[in-house]
Motif scaffolding. Structure first.
Motif, PDB file in Angstrom:
ATOM      1  N   ALA A 204       0.644  -1.261   0.048  1.00 44.57           N
ATOM      2  CA  ALA A 204      -0.105   0.165   0.024  1.00 44.57           C
ATOM      3  C   ALA A 204       0.782   1.325   0.110  1.00 44.57           C
ATOM      4  CB  ALA A 204      -0.999  -0.020   1.307  1.00 44.57           C
ATOM      5  N   ALA A 205       1.918   1.158   0.850  1.00 42.61           N
ATOM      6  CA  ALA A 205       2.870   2.308   0.998  1.00 42.61           C
ATOM      7  C   ALA A 205       3.422   2.478  -0.492  1.00 42.61           C
ATOM      8  CB  ALA A 205       3.845   2.083   1.883  1.00 42.61           C
ATOM      9  N   GLN A 206       3.745   1.488  -1.129  1.00 37.29           N
ATOM     10  CA  GLN A 206       4.441   1.665  -2.489  1.00 37.29           C
ATOM     11  C   GLN A 206       3.370   2.333  -3.381  1.00 37.29           C
ATOM     12  OE1 GLN A 206       7.014  -1.750  -3.471  1.00 37.29           O
ATOM     13  NE2 GLN A 206       7.826  -0.166  -4.572  1.00 37.29           N
ATOM     14  N   LEU A 207       2.426   1.860  -3.461  1.00 41.05           N
ATOM     15  CA  LEU A 207       1.096   2.373  -4.616  1.00 41.05           C
ATOM     16  C   LEU A 207       0.948   3.817  -4.146  1.00 41.05           C
ATOM     17  CD1 LEU A 207      -1.157  -0.556  -5.162  1.00 41.05           C
ATOM     18  CD2 LEU A 207       0.278   0.680  -6.733  1.00 41.05           C
ATOM     19  N   ALA A 208       0.997   4.238  -2.848  1.00 40.15           N
ATOM     20  CA  ALA A 208       0.908   5.628  -2.389  1.00 40.15           C
ATOM     21  C   ALA A 208       2.070   6.440  -2.644  1.00 40.15           C
ATOM     22  CB  ALA A 208       0.613   5.593  -0.998  1.00 40.15           C
ATOM     23  N   GLY A 209       3.049   5.969  -3.483  1.00 38.04           N
ATOM     24  CA  GLY A 209       4.155   6.844  -4.008  1.00 38.04           C
ATOM     25  C   GLY A 209       5.017   6.898  -2.799  1.00 38.04           C
ATOM     26  N   VAL A 210       5.202   6.110  -1.802  1.00 34.01           N
ATOM     27  CA  VAL A 210       6.186   6.147  -0.816  1.00 34.01           C
ATOM     28  C   VAL A 210       7.529   5.591  -1.350  1.00 34.01           C
ATOM     29  CG1 VAL A 210       6.877   5.423   1.365  1.00 34.01           C
ATOM     30  CG2 VAL A 210       4.728   6.166   1.104  1.00 34.01           C
ATOM     31  N   PRO A 211       8.875   6.322  -1.309  1.00 26.87           N
ATOM     32  CA  PRO A 211       9.762   5.688  -1.949  1.00 26.87           C
ATOM     33  C   PRO A 211      10.193   4.479  -0.969  1.00 26.87           C
ATOM     34  CG  PRO A 211      10.285   8.034  -1.296  1.00 26.87           C
ATOM     35  CD  PRO A 211       8.959   7.661  -0.740  1.00 26.87           C
TER      36      PRO A 211
END
Lengths: 320, 508
Positions: A204-211
Motif C-alpha cells: 500500500a505504501a508503495q502504491l501511495a508513492g512512498v519511496p
C-alpha cells in the motif's frame, strides 16, 4: 507479571488492552517501590548513576532497533557494528577525536547501507541480510584491531565516557538527546510517517508513492549509526577497545527492550518511550536480582518470563 | 425443529452496540441470506455463531440445545463450518493434504497413506469441479479452486451448518455455477447454509429465506420470495422505496462531460504473457470503463499505467508529458492516482489512523525540510472526511476498525488529496454496502464533472455500463472491442465479451 498483583480487580479484557501500552511503566514503578522499600542503598546517587550508565548503550541501540522493527524488519548486526566502531577508534585517534568519531560513524553508515541494500533492493529477509553482517562485521572488527585489546587514552573521550555535565553523566545526556531525536523523527518527520506506513502495509505504501527502498535504506543506516555511537561510547567509558567483547549479545538486549516496550514485531508501530522503559525495566530487574544475591540463572529466567508476557500481551492486541 | 437459532443476542464493543437483541433462525436444508450494509452487524453475528465472540446477552441454540462455543474449533467440531472470503488453508501444502488436514488416512504402520489420500481427494474434488492434480501445492491453484477445496473440506468434516461469507467475490462465472451446484446438493442433504453476499442476483437465485440487519438491529426476516428487490434494498438502507426507485440502483447519473485533448494516453502497453498492445485514451471529464472477464488484463492495465506493473514496452503520456519508465512515485507525480483492487492488501494501512492514511501520499506537499505540518494535514483530512462523508469516530480512529465502505472512502480521499488528473479505479465498490456504493458512484460522476479523467474497472456489468461514457473490452490481455455512446449497454457489453469468448473457441 506485576500488574495483576497491582490491580486484581481489573477484568481480563481491559487488562489485555492496557498491558501492552502501560504495563512496562507499571512494572518499573512496582520495581522502584519495591527497591526503595527493601533494597539498601537503592536510592543513592551512586547507584542511580551506575544503573543509568549501564543502560545508556542498550537504549541507544534499542532506539535504532525499534525503527527497524517498525518497518517489520530486524537488525542482528548492531553488536558487530559496535565492535567495528570500537575497533576503528584507536586506529584513527591520531587524526583527533573528531576524526576518529567521524570514521566510526561512517563505518556505521556503510554497514547500514549494505543492510539496507540487501533488504530493500535485493529483497532478502531482514533476519538473513543482517545475519551476514552480524557474522562478518565482528570478523572485520577483529581483523582491524588485530584481535588485541587496545588501551585508549584521550581526555576528550574520557569526558564522553565518564564525564559529568550538571551532575549527570555525559553518557546519559547523549542517550537522552538521542531518544528525543528519534522520538522527533518518528512523530514529526515525513521519514517517520513513511516508515510506519511501510511497516503497516508495504504494498500500500508503495502504491501511495512512498519511496520504499529509500526509506528502508535510511532506516537501516540510522540503526547502524546509532549502534556505532553506542560502540564508540563503550570505548570511551572503559578506555580500551576490545573488538571481541564490545556489543556482544546486545542485539538481544535491544530486541528485548523494544518488545517489552510494546512495539509489535509485526511492524507499523514504534514506541520510542516504551523502548526506553523496556530497557530500564530489564536493567532494574537485573540490578534488583543482583542486590538480593540471586543467581544469574534466576535473573535470566525472570527476564524470559517478562519477554513472554510482553509478547503475549502484544499478540492479544494484534488479534483484536 | 430449528437447526441453529440465535435469540435476543447483543454484543457491545467499546463505543458501539454491534448487535442489539438480534434473533435469527436457520432451518435444516435452508439457504438463508444474511444481508445488510457494512457495519450492520453481519460479521459480528457470524462471529457469535462460530464462537469467535461470546454474546453479552441472549443465547445461541444449536439443534434445540443452548450452546456456548468457546472457540471457533468448538463450533467446527460441533458441525458449524465457515468459508471466509479469504481462504484459511495452508498454501504450501498439497491440495490433498489440505483437504484431509488433521484426519489423514493411515496405512497399517500408522503413517499417512499418501496414495489413498490422493485418490480420495481427487474423487471428492471432482464433484466440486476441481480437476487439478491434488498433489500440487494449494497455493498454485486459482483462488476459486482454493475456495472449492475449503468448501469440500468444510462439508467433509460432517458439517450441519455451512456459513459462507461472500463466497463468490473471487470466483469466475463458471466457478459460481459450480458453487451453486454444490449449494443445491447441500440443500438437498438437509444442511443449513447461511449465505452472506452483496449480489442481489445470487441471493434471489439460491436463497430461500432472508434476514436483514441494519445498525446492529434486526429489521426483517422471512421468505425471500415474498420480498422484491426494491423492498429489500430499501429495508437494508432504511431509505424510502420511492427514493430508491428515483435514484436507481446505482448512484450514476449517466451524463457525459468529456471534452478536449486526452489527459491520459496509453499506447501499446505490452508485458510478456499478460498484456499485448493495449492502447487507451481518456479525455478530461471522461469515464472509460474496462470490460472483460477475470484475467482479461483489466487490473494489469490499470496497474501498468499506475507504474506498479512492469512493462516490456509501451508509452504512457499524461497531459502531453511522456512518462519515462513508470514507477508508482513517478505516476503519482505526473497526476495518476491508482486505487488498487485489493483494498486490504494494497490499499489501506489498517494499523494507522484515518488521518495518517489520507495524508500518506501527500506527505511531501504538507511538509517543509522533511518536517510534517500537522496544521496542513488536518486541513486536508477535514476537507476530505467531510466531502466523502467518511464515518469515523474521528481522524485518529484506526482505519482497520472502519467498515469496508468507509475504508474505501479513506483510500479515495488519499488519492484525491494528491490532486490527480487521472483516477484509475479497480473495483471501487467491491465488498462495500449498498449505501456507500451509491455514494462512491456519485463521487465518480462528480469527479468526472470536475474534469478528471477516470478509468473504471468493475465486474458489476450494471455499474460499468451506467458509470462509463465508453467501455473498452479486453480479453487475454488485448483490446477486443469498444462500446461508445448509445452502444454502452449491458447487452452490448455481454455480447462483446461473449463474442470475444467465442473467438477463443475458434482459436483452438
Amino acid at each position: 507479571m506485576t500488574t495483576e498483583t497491582l490491580k486484581p480487580a481489573l477484568d481480563l479484557t481491559r487488562l489485555k488492552a492496557w498491558l501492552p501500552k502501560y504495563g512496562v511503566y507499571a512494572a518499573i514503578l512496582v520495581l522502584i517501590v519495591y527497591n526503595i522499600a527493601f533494597t539498601p542503598n537503592f536510592l543513592t546517587l551512586g547507584n542511580l548513576r551506575i544503573q543509568l550508565i549501564q543502560v545508556a548503550p542498550i537504549v541507544i541501540v534499542a532506539l535504532g532497533m525499534a525503527l527497524v522493527i517498525g518497518t517489520e524488519g530486524i537488525d542482528l548486526s548492531v553488536g558487530s557494528v559496535m565492535a567495528l566502531a570500537a575497533a576503528l577508534i584507536p586506529l584513527y585517534l591520531g587524526y583527533g577525536v573528531v576524526g576518529a568519531i567521524a570514521v566510526s560513524l561512517l563505518a556505521g553508515v556503510a554497514v547500514g547501507l549494505v543492510n539496507g541494500l540487501l533488504v530493500a533492493r535485493v529483497g532478502l529477509q531482514p533476519i538473513v541480510a543482517t545475519l551476514a553482517l552480524f557474522v562478518g562485521g565482528r570478523g572485520l572488527a577483529l581483523v582491524i584491531s588485530g584481535g588485541q585489546l587496545k588501551d585508549v587514552r584521550n581526555d576528550d573521550l574520557v569526558f564522553l565516557g565518564s564525564g559529568d555535565l550538571l551532575g549527570v553523566p555525559v553518557l546519559v545526556w547523549i542517550a537522552a538527546a538521542l531518544v528525543l531525536v528519534v522520538a522527533f523523527v518518528v512523530r514529526r518527520t515525513v521519514f517517520g510517517r513513511r516508515l510506519l506506513a511501510i511497516g503497516g502495509n508495504r504494498p500500500a505504501a508503495q502504491l501511495a508513492g512512498v519511496p520504499v527502498q529509500r526509506v528502508l535504506i535510511g532506516v537501516y543506516i540510522l540503526c547502524a549509526v546509532l549502534a556505532s555511537i553506542a560502540g564508540l561510547l563503550a570505548v570511551a567509558r572503559i578506555q580500551s577497545s576490545d573488538a571481541s567483547s564490545v556489543g556482544l549479545l546486545i542485539e538481544l538486549s535491544a530486541i528485548t527492550a523494544v518488545v517489552v516496550g510494546g512495539t509489535p514485531l509485526t511492524g507499523g508501530k514504534v514506541r520510542v518511550l516504551g523502548t526506553v522503559a523496556g530497557a530500564l525495566l530489564m536493567q532494574l530487574v537485573v540490578a534488583t536480582m543482583i542486590k538480593h544475591n540471586l543467581q544469574p540463572s534466576t535473573t535470566e529466567m525472570v527476564q524470559a518470563v517478562i519477554i513472554l508476557v510482553a509478547v503475549y500481551a502484544a499478540r492479544e492486541r494484534k488479534s483484536r | 425443529m430449528a437447526l441453529l437459532e440465535v435469540a435476543g443476542v447483543s454484543k457491545v464493543f467499546p463505543g458501539v452496540r454491534a448487535l442489539d437483541g438480534v434473533s435469527f433462525t436457520l432451518q435444516p436444508g435452508e439457504v438463508h441470506a444474511l444481508v445488510g450494509e457494512n457495519g450492520a452487524g453481519k460479521s459480528t453475528l457470524i462471529k457469535v455463531l462460530t464462537g469467535v465472540y461470546t454474546p453479552d446477552e441472549g443465547e445461541v441454540r444449536y439443534q434445540d440445545r443452548p450452546v456456548r462455543f468457546g472457540t471457533p474449533m468448538d463450533a467446527q467440531r460441533a458441525g458449524i463450518s465457515t468459508i471466509y472470503q479469504e481462504v484459511n488453508l495452508v498454501p504450501l501444502m498439497s491440495v490433498a493434504h489440505n483437504l484431509f488436514l488433521g484426519r489423514e488416512p493411515r496405512n497399517r504402520f500408522g503413517l499417512v497413506d499418501g496414495k489413498r489420500m490422493a485418490a480420495e481427494a481427487h474423487e471428492v474434488l471432482r464433484q466440486y469441479g476441481v480437476t487439478a492434480d491434488v498433489r500440487r501445492p494449494l497455493g498454485t491453484l486459482a483462488l476459486g479452486a482454493q475456495q472449492m477445496v475449503a468448501l469440500a473440506r468444510a462439508v467433509m468434516i460432517d458439517a450441519r451448518v455451512v456459513i459462507m461469507d461472500e463466497p463468490t467475490s473471487s470466483l469466475e462465472p463458471r466457478e459460481v455455477e459450480t458453487l451453486f451446484g454444490v449449494i443445491d446438493d447441500l440443500h438437498s442433504r438437509g444442511i443449513g447454509i447461511v449465505y452472506v453476499s452483496h449480489r442481489m442476483d445470487e441471493l434471489y437465485r439460491i436463497c430461500d429465506a432472508v434476514t436483514i440487519l441494519r445498525d446492529g438491529k434486526l429489521v426483517h426476516t422471512g421468505k425471500l420470495a415474498d420480498l422484491d428487490r426494491l423492498r429489500l434494498v430499501s429495508l437494508m438502507l432504511g431509505r424510502d422505496m420511492s427514493a430508491v426507485r428515483k435514484e436507481g440502483f446505482t448512484g450514476f447519473t449517466g451524463e457525459s462531460n468529456a471534452s478536449g485533448a486526452p489527459v491520459l494516453r496509453a499506447e501499446k502497453l505490452s508485458s510478456r504473457h499478460r498484456l499485448h498492445d493495449v492502447s487507451l485514451e481518456v479525455r478530461p471529464g471522461e469515464v472509460v470503463g474496462l470490460g472483460g472477464l477475470l484475467g482479461a488484463g483489466r487490473s494489469e492495465t490499470i496497474k501498468a499505467i499506475g507504474g506498479a506493473f512492469p512493462l516490456d514496452s509501451g508509452d504512457i503520456t499524461v497531459a502531453g508529458d511522456k512518462l519515462g519508465k513508470p514507477t508508482p512515485v513517478k505516476a503519482l507525480k505526473a497526476g495518476i492516482a491508482t486505487q488498487p483492487e485489493d483494498r486490504k492488501a494494497e490499499g489501506i494501512v489498517a494499523g494507522l489512523s484515518v488521518r495518517e492514511n489520507i495524508a500518506l501520499a501527500v506527505l511531501p506537499r504538507t511538509s517543509r525540510l522533511g518536517l510534517v505540518s500537522d496544521r496542513k494535514i488536518d486541513k486536508i483530512v477535514e476537507t476530505f472526511m467531510t466531502r466523502l462523508r467518511i464515518k469515523a469516530s474521528g481522524p485518529d480512529q484506526l482505519v482497520g476498525d472502519l467498515s469496508g465502505g468507509n475504508q474505501q472512502k479513506v483510500l479515495l480521499a488519499r488519492l484525491l488529496a494528491t490532486g490527480p488528473k487521472v483516477l484509475l479505479l479497480d473495483e471501487p465498490t467491491r465488498g462495500i454496502d449498498v449505501g456507500a456504493k451509491a455514494e462512491v458512484q456519485a463521487l465518480i460522476d462528480e469527479l468526472a464533472a470536475e474534469g478528471l479523467g477516470v478509468v473504471l474497472v468493475s465486474s458489476d456489468a450494471e455499474e460499468l455500463v451506467e458509470g462509463s461514457d465508453r467501455v473498452v473490452v479486453l480479453r487475454d490481455g488485448a483490446v477486443v472491442g469498444e462500446l461508445r455512446g448509445d452502444d454502452v449497454t449491458t447487452e452490448a457489453l455481454l455480447e462483446t465479451i461473449a463474442a470475444a469468448a467465442d473467438g477463443d473457441h475458434d482459436d483452438h
